[in-house]
Motif scaffolding. Structure first.
Motif, PDB file in Angstrom:
ATOM      1  N   SER A  43      40.541  36.567  45.491  1.00  0.00           N
ATOM      2  CA  SER A  43      41.305  37.558  44.750  1.00  0.00           C
ATOM      3  C   SER A  43      42.113  38.454  45.666  1.00  0.00           C
ATOM      4  O   SER A  43      43.025  39.137  45.211  1.00  0.00           O
ATOM      5  N   VAL A  44      41.797  38.509  46.941  1.00  0.00           N
ATOM      6  CA  VAL A  44      42.582  39.317  47.871  1.00  0.00           C
ATOM      7  C   VAL A  44      43.313  38.454  48.887  1.00  0.00           C
ATOM      8  O   VAL A  44      44.013  38.982  49.743  1.00  0.00           O
ATOM      9  N   ARG A  45      43.176  37.155  48.795  1.00  0.00           N
ATOM     10  CA  ARG A  45      43.839  36.270  49.742  1.00  0.00           C
ATOM     11  C   ARG A  45      45.212  35.796  49.268  1.00  0.00           C
ATOM     12  O   ARG A  45      45.851  35.003  49.942  1.00  0.00           O
ATOM     13  N   GLN A  46      45.644  36.260  48.108  1.00  0.00           N
ATOM     14  CA  GLN A  46      46.976  35.889  47.646  1.00  0.00           C
ATOM     15  C   GLN A  46      47.595  37.070  46.908  1.00  0.00           C
ATOM     16  O   GLN A  46      46.889  37.865  46.293  1.00  0.00           O
ATOM     17  N   PRO A  47      48.911  37.195  46.980  1.00  0.00           N
ATOM     18  CA  PRO A  47      49.570  38.297  46.277  1.00  0.00           C
ATOM     19  C   PRO A  47      49.442  38.128  44.776  1.00  0.00           C
ATOM     20  O   PRO A  47      49.435  37.014  44.263  1.00  0.00           O
ATOM     21  N   SER A 120      37.690  48.277  44.008  1.00  0.00           N
ATOM     22  CA  SER A 120      37.240  46.893  43.880  1.00  0.00           C
ATOM     23  C   SER A 120      37.944  46.001  44.891  1.00  0.00           C
ATOM     24  O   SER A 120      37.317  45.146  45.531  1.00  0.00           O
ATOM     25  N   GLY A 121      39.259  46.195  45.008  1.00  0.00           N
ATOM     26  CA  GLY A 121      40.018  45.366  45.932  1.00  0.00           C
ATOM     27  C   GLY A 121      39.613  45.585  47.374  1.00  0.00           C
ATOM     28  O   GLY A 121      39.481  44.619  48.148  1.00  0.00           O
ATOM     29  N   MET A 122      39.421  46.826  47.768  1.00  0.00           N
ATOM     30  CA  MET A 122      39.060  47.100  49.163  1.00  0.00           C
ATOM     31  C   MET A 122      37.657  46.600  49.487  1.00  0.00           C
ATOM     32  O   MET A 122      37.401  46.117  50.602  1.00  0.00           O
ATOM     33  N   LEU A 123      36.736  46.679  48.537  1.00  0.00           N
ATOM     34  CA  LEU A 123      35.406  46.122  48.790  1.00  0.00           C
ATOM     35  C   LEU A 123      35.467  44.598  48.866  1.00  0.00           C
ATOM     36  O   LEU A 123      34.709  43.973  49.627  1.00  0.00           O
ATOM     37  N   ALA A 124      36.398  44.010  48.114  1.00  0.00           N
ATOM     38  CA  ALA A 124      36.598  42.565  48.238  1.00  0.00           C
ATOM     39  C   ALA A 124      37.155  42.227  49.615  1.00  0.00           C
ATOM     40  O   ALA A 124      36.832  41.178  50.196  1.00  0.00           O
ATOM     41  N   VAL A 125      38.005  43.108  50.186  1.00  0.00           N
ATOM     42  CA  VAL A 125      38.497  42.924  51.554  1.00  0.00           C
ATOM     43  C   VAL A 125      37.321  42.961  52.532  1.00  0.00           C
ATOM     44  O   VAL A 125      37.227  42.139  53.460  1.00  0.00           O
ATOM     45  N   ALA A 126      36.409  43.922  52.320  1.00  0.00           N
ATOM     46  CA  ALA A 126      35.237  44.010  53.198  1.00  0.00           C
ATOM     47  C   ALA A 126      34.411  42.737  53.119  1.00  0.00           C
ATOM     48  O   ALA A 126      33.942  42.214  54.148  1.00  0.00           O
ATOM     49  N   ALA A 127      34.255  42.220  51.888  1.00  0.00           N
ATOM     50  CA  ALA A 127      33.499  40.977  51.722  1.00  0.00           C
ATOM     51  C   ALA A 127      34.199  39.826  52.425  1.00  0.00           C
ATOM     52  O   ALA A 127      33.565  38.992  53.089  1.00  0.00           O
ATOM     53  N   ASP A 128      35.493  39.763  52.295  1.00  0.00           N
ATOM     54  CA  ASP A 128      36.273  38.717  52.955  1.00  0.00           C
ATOM     55  C   ASP A 128      36.102  38.772  54.464  1.00  0.00           C
ATOM     56  O   ASP A 128      36.073  37.734  55.137  1.00  0.00           O
ATOM     57  N   ARG A 129      35.996  39.985  55.010  1.00  0.00           N
ATOM     58  CA  ARG A 129      35.880  40.154  56.460  1.00  0.00           C
ATOM     59  C   ARG A 129      34.433  40.178  56.935  1.00  0.00           C
ATOM     60  O   ARG A 129      34.149  40.608  58.056  1.00  0.00           O
ATOM     61  N   GLY A 130      33.501  39.710  56.066  1.00  0.00           N
ATOM     62  CA  GLY A 130      32.145  39.458  56.541  1.00  0.00           C
ATOM     63  C   GLY A 130      31.096  40.463  56.157  1.00  0.00           C
ATOM     64  O   GLY A 130      29.958  40.390  56.656  1.00  0.00           O
ATOM     65  N   ALA A 131      31.393  41.427  55.281  1.00  0.00           N
ATOM     66  CA  ALA A 131      30.370  42.387  54.865  1.00  0.00           C
ATOM     67  C   ALA A 131      29.290  41.668  54.062  1.00  0.00           C
ATOM     68  O   ALA A 131      29.583  40.834  53.206  1.00  0.00           O
ATOM     69  N   GLY A 132      28.038  41.990  54.321  1.00  0.00           N
ATOM     70  CA  GLY A 132      26.934  41.376  53.613  1.00  0.00           C
ATOM     71  C   GLY A 132      26.678  42.034  52.281  1.00  0.00           C
ATOM     72  O   GLY A 132      27.171  43.130  51.985  1.00  0.00           O
ATOM     73  N   ASP A 133      25.839  41.342  51.448  1.00  0.00           N
ATOM     74  CA  ASP A 133      25.544  41.875  50.120  1.00  0.00           C
ATOM     75  C   ASP A 133      24.888  43.239  50.200  1.00  0.00           C
ATOM     76  O   ASP A 133      25.158  44.119  49.373  1.00  0.00           O
TER      77      ASP A 133
END
Length: 714
Positions: A43-47, A120-133
Motif C-alpha cells: 500500500s505504500v510501495r506505489q503511488p 496509518s501510512g507512516m506506520l506502514a512505511v515503518a513496517a516496510d522498512r523492517g519494524a516488527g509487530d
C-alpha cells in the motif's frame, strides 16, 4: 469511462501528459487490515491515483532538480510542491517516484490528507522498512512515539528511498506528530496547497501552477486527438485557464463520447454558457464518487472548509469579493479601504487574505505593483456560489473599492500602472452584474478610468476599456443612457489618438447627434462632443467643419460654464491652433492678457490646461511666423512637459516637434534634427511605425536633415 491524472504543471511552465486511460484517485486511505492490524507494504510501495505519467513535457528544470535528489546515494533533502488544487503537484510526484524506483531506490507513498491516513501510512512505511509487530503495536498503543519508530526505521534502511507525502494540505498535523524530518538515507517530497514558509522551515519550496500556452494545447489535443486540431485545443485550453485538472476532465469527456461524439468546436461553444463548470466536471463521471479533488466545482471548497475550521471563515467572503473581479492581477490597494466593511470586517481582511494565500487559492504577483491574482475557473466557481442578493452586495462593494482607486477628476500625468491593471476588473464587474444601480456605478468608474488612462497617454488601454464598457452596458442600460454615450465618447477620443481618424469621426459624430437630440444643444456633454469631433475632422482635411464645431463648443461653454471654467479655457486654447491667421493676429495683439497668463490666474500655473494653453500659444506664434517670440516659449514648454510627464508623453513630443520647427525656421537645422530624431523614434515606439504622426515625424526629420546637409555644404 476513465480519465487521466496527468497533463499537470507548475508555474515554471512544465507539464506531464499521460498516455492511455487512467483512473484519477489522489485521495487514498491506508486502512488497517483485519488480519494483522497494519496496512500491507504494497500500500505504500506505489503511488495512489492510477498509472504513471508516460510523456514528459516542458518540465525539465523542476524535474532535473528533483531527479538530482534521488540519484545514487543523494539524501537529506525535503522538497515541497505547493499550488492551487488541480495544478498537477501529484503528477510531478508520481513522475519522480517512477524515476526513483527505476534507479533502484525504494519508493514509499503516503496519503497525508488527514491524521488517520497519515498515521496509518507512516506506520506502514515503518513496517516496510523492517519494524516488527511488537514495535508497531507499541507505537499504535501509545507506548512509543509513532514518528520516532518510522524515522528510526527510515534512517536504518539499507537502501536509499524516496518518501512522498501527498495531499499534505493540513501541515500542522505533520508538525504535531513530528512526522516530517530529514534522513541521511533518503529524500522527502511533499505535495500541498499550503504555501506558508513557516510550515516548511527546512524544505526547498517549488510552486506548481498552470501550464504554458503551447503545452496546455498539446495536452488537450493528445487526450482527444480525433476531436479537433491543436489550434482548436489551444483556444479551449486558454478558456480553461490552462488548469491541468480542467484540461484532463475536458479531454476525458471529449475522448469518451460514444453515442453523440463531440468536437472541440462544439465543446468550446458549450463552454460559453452558464453551465460551463458542470460541463467540465462531466469528464469525471467515471471517477470515484465523493472524490472532490477531481471536480472543478468542489476541489477548492476543501481549502475553504479548512480555513473555516482554522477560524478564518472570512476567507470565503473575501474570495467571493475577488470573484467579482477578473483573473488578471488586482492591485492590493483596492482591498485596503474601509468600504470593504460592507462584506467583511476590515480588521479580518488581512487574516482572510493570508489564509487564501496559504491555501494557494490566490497568489501574490508583482507586475510593477503588488497584486493578487486568482485563477479564472476558481473565480467562476465561487461567483456562482453566492445567492443573488448577496452577489449584488458584493458587486456593489467591489465597484466602490475600484472607485477609490480612480481620480474623481482625472488629470494629465505620468502613467499609473495601478490604473491600467484596474481596467479589466471594471469590465469583469460590468459583465457580471445586472443590477442597474450597480451597473451605473461601475460604468461611471469605467468612464473615469478610461479618461484617466487617456490623460496618462495610455490610449490603447483607454480605447479597449471604453469600447468594452460601452458594448457591455448598452444592452443593460440602453443606447440613450448618458453614461453609455460617455463611454462611446471616450472610445472615439482614444481612436483619434491611435491614428484611426475615420473611425473616431464616425463614433463621435453619432455621440454628438444623440447628445443633441437627448440633452439639447447647450448641454455640457453636447458641447464636449463638439470639441472632441474637431480633432479627427482637422486630420481628415475638413478644417472648416471642425472649426465651426470648435467655435460652437467655445461659445457654448462661455455661456453655460463661464469664462473662467477649465473647459472654456481649454476650448479657447484650441481655437489658437485653428482660427484663420488674420483672426489669430487680432486675438493675440489686442488681448490685454495672453491666454496662458489668464489660465494661470484662474487655474494656477501647475494646472494641465495652463500648460496646454502655453503649447497652443507657442503654436499660434509659429503660425504667425513670429519665430523669435516663439523660441523661448516653445523651449520652456517642451522642458516643462518632459519634467512633469515623461519623454514619451504625447504632448511632450508635440512640444518638442514645435520647438524643432522654431529652431529650423531660425536657421538652426542641427538642433531641429536632434529634436526631431527624438520625436520620430519615440513616436514609433509608442504609437507604431504606421501611425500618421510617426510618418509625419520621419518626413519632417528628413526635411531637416536635408537642410542641415545643405547648410554644412554651404
Amino acid at each position: 469511462m476513465s480519465g487521466t491524472q496527468d497533463g499537470r504543471a507548475d508555474g515554471e511552465g512544465r507539464v506531464f501528459q499521460a498516455a492511455g486511460d487512467q483512473h484519477i484517485t489522489e485521495h487514498h486511505h491506508h486502512g488497517e487490515t483485519a488480519a494483522s492490524g497494519w496496512a500491507g507494504t504494497e500500500s505504500v510501495r506505489q503511488p495512489t491515483g492510477g498509472q504513471e505519467a508516460a510523456v514528459l513535457r516542458d518540465r525539465t528544470e523542476l524535474m532535473e532538480t528533483l531527479r538530482s535528489a534521488v540519484r545514487g546515494d543523494a539524501a537529506g533533502q525535503v522538497f515541497v510542491l505547493h499550488g492551487l488544487g488541480g495544478c498537477g503537484k501529484t503528477a510531478v510526484a508520481r513522475a519522480l517516484f517512477r524515476f526513483a524506483t527505476d534507479q533502484g531506490r525504494i519508493g514509499l507513498w503516503v496519503n497525508a490528507a488527514d491524521r488517520t491516513s497519515l498515521r496509518s501510512g507512516m506506520l506502514a512505511v515503518a513496517a516496510d522498512r523492517g519494524a516488527g509487530d511488537g514495535q508497531l503495536a507499541a507505537a499504535r498503543n501509545g507506548m512509543r512515539a509513532p514518528a520516532d519508530l518510522v524515522w528510526d526505521r527510515l534512517d536504518a534502511s539499507e537502501q536509499p528511498w524516496l518518501l512522498v507525502l501527498d495531499n499534505a494540505d493540513a501541515p500542522e498535523i505533520l508538525q504535531e506528530g513530528g512526522w516530517l524530518r530529514t534522513s541521511p538515507r533518503g529524500t522527502v517530497l511533499v505535495t500541498t496547497r499550503r504555501s506558508s514558509v513557516g510550515f516548511w522551515p527546512h524544505a526547498e519550496l517549488h510552486h506548481v501552477g498552470v501550464l504554458p500556452h503551447d503545452a496546455a494545447a498539446q495536452v488537450l489535443h493528445d487526450l482527444a486527438p480525433d476531436t479537433g486540431t491543436v489550434e482548436e485545443a489551444a483556444e479551449i485550453a486558454e478558456r480553461l485557464g490552462r488548469l491541468p485538472l480542467a484540461l484532463i476532465l475536458a479531454g476525458g469527456f471529449l475522448s469518451h463520447q460514444v453515442i453523440d461524439p463531440w468536437t472541440m468546436t462544439k465543446y468550446g461553444q458549450r463552454l460559453s454558457g452558464d453551465g460551463s463548470l458542470e460541463l467540465i466536471d462531466q469528464g469525471a463521471v467515471a471517477y470515484p464518487q465523493g472524490d472532490a479533488r477531481q471536480l472543478i466545482n468542489k476541489t477548492w471548497q476543501l481549502s475553504l472548509d479548512a480555513l473555516a475550521g482554522h477560524g478564518v471563515p472570512e476567507a470565503a467572503e473575501l474570495l467571493r469579493l475577488l470573484a467579482c473581479y477578473g483573473p488578471d492581477p488586482l492591485p492590493l490597494a483596492v482591498l485596503n479601504s474601509p468600504r470593504i466593511e460592507s462584506v467583511l470586517p476590515r480588521a479580518r481582511s488581512e487574516a482572510a487574505l493570508r489564509g487564501l494565500l496559504d491555501q494557494s487559492l490566490t497568489a501574490l504577483v508583482d507586475p510593477g505593483v503588488r497584486c493578487v491574482q486568482t485563477h479564472a475557473l476558481l473565480l467562476t466557481s465561487v461567483a456562482g456560489s453566492a445567492p443573488p442578493e448577496r452577489f449584488a452586495q458584493l458587486t456593489r462593494t467591489a465597484t466602490r473599492l475600484l472607485d477609490e482607486l480612480v481620480p474623481a477628476v482625472p488629470e494629465r500625468g505620468p502613467q499609473d500602472l495601478r490604473l491600467r491593471l484596474a481596467a479589466p476588473h471594471v469590465v469583469a464587474l460590468l459583465r457580471q452584474t445586472t443590477d442597474v444601480p450597480v451597473v451605473e456605478e461601475a460604468l461611471d468608474v469605467a468612464v473615469r478610468l478610461a479618461c484617466a488612462l487617456h490623460r496618462t497617454g495610455d490610449y490603447l488601454s483607454a480605447w479597449e476599456l471604453a469600447a468594452d464598457a460601452a458594448a457591455t452596458t448598452e444592452p443593460k442600460l440602453g443606447a440613450d443612457h448618458r453614461l453609455v454615450l460617455s463611454a462611446h465618447s471616450r472610445t472615439g477620443r482614444a481612436l483619434f489618438r491611435l491614428g484611426r481618424f475615420e473611425e473616431s469621426e464616425t463614433v463621435l459624430r453619432r455621440v454628438l447627434a444623440e447628445r443633441e437630440r437627448l440633452f439639447g444643444p447647450d448641454d455640457p456633454d453636447t458641447l464636449e462632443a463638439c470639441f472632441a469631433i474637431n480633432h479627427p475632422l482637422q486630420q481628415l482635411g475638413r478644417e472648416s467643419e471642425g472649426l465651426a464645431l470648435l467655435r460652437r463648443s467655445t461659445d457654448g461653454r462661455r455661456r453655460v460654464l463661464g469664462e473662467e471654467h477649465p473647459l472654456t479655457l481649454q476650448s479657447r486654447a484650441h481655437m489658437l491652433e485653428f482660427v484663420p491667421t488674420g483672426e489669430l493676429a487680432a486675438e493675440i495683439d489686442e488681448a490685454t492678457m495672453q491666454l496662458p497668463e489668464e489660465c494661470a490666474l484662474h487655474l494656477g500655473g501647475d494646472h494641465a490646461v495652463t500648460l496646454a494653453s502655453l503649447l497652443s500659444h507657442s503654436f499660434a506664434l509659429v503660425r504667425l511666423d513670429r519665430l523669435e517670440a516663439a523660441d523661448e516659449e516653445a523651449r520652456r514648454t517642451a522642458e516643462e512637459y518632459e519634467s512633469r510627464f515623461d519623454p514619451d508623453y504625447a504632448l511632450t513630443l508635440s512640444a518638442k516637434l514645435l520647438y524643432a520647427r522654431v529652431r529650423a525656421g531660425l536657421g538652426d537645422p542641427a538642433s531641429a534634427v536632434e529634436l526631431m530624431d527624438q520625436v520620430a523614434h519615440r513616436r514609433e515606439q509608442s504609437l507604431g511605425a504606421e501611425h500618421p504622426y510617426t510618418v509625419r515625424s520621419y518626413a519632417l526629420l528628413d526635411e531637416y536633415r536635408a537642410q542641415a546637409g545643405g547648410t554644412a555644404a554651404g
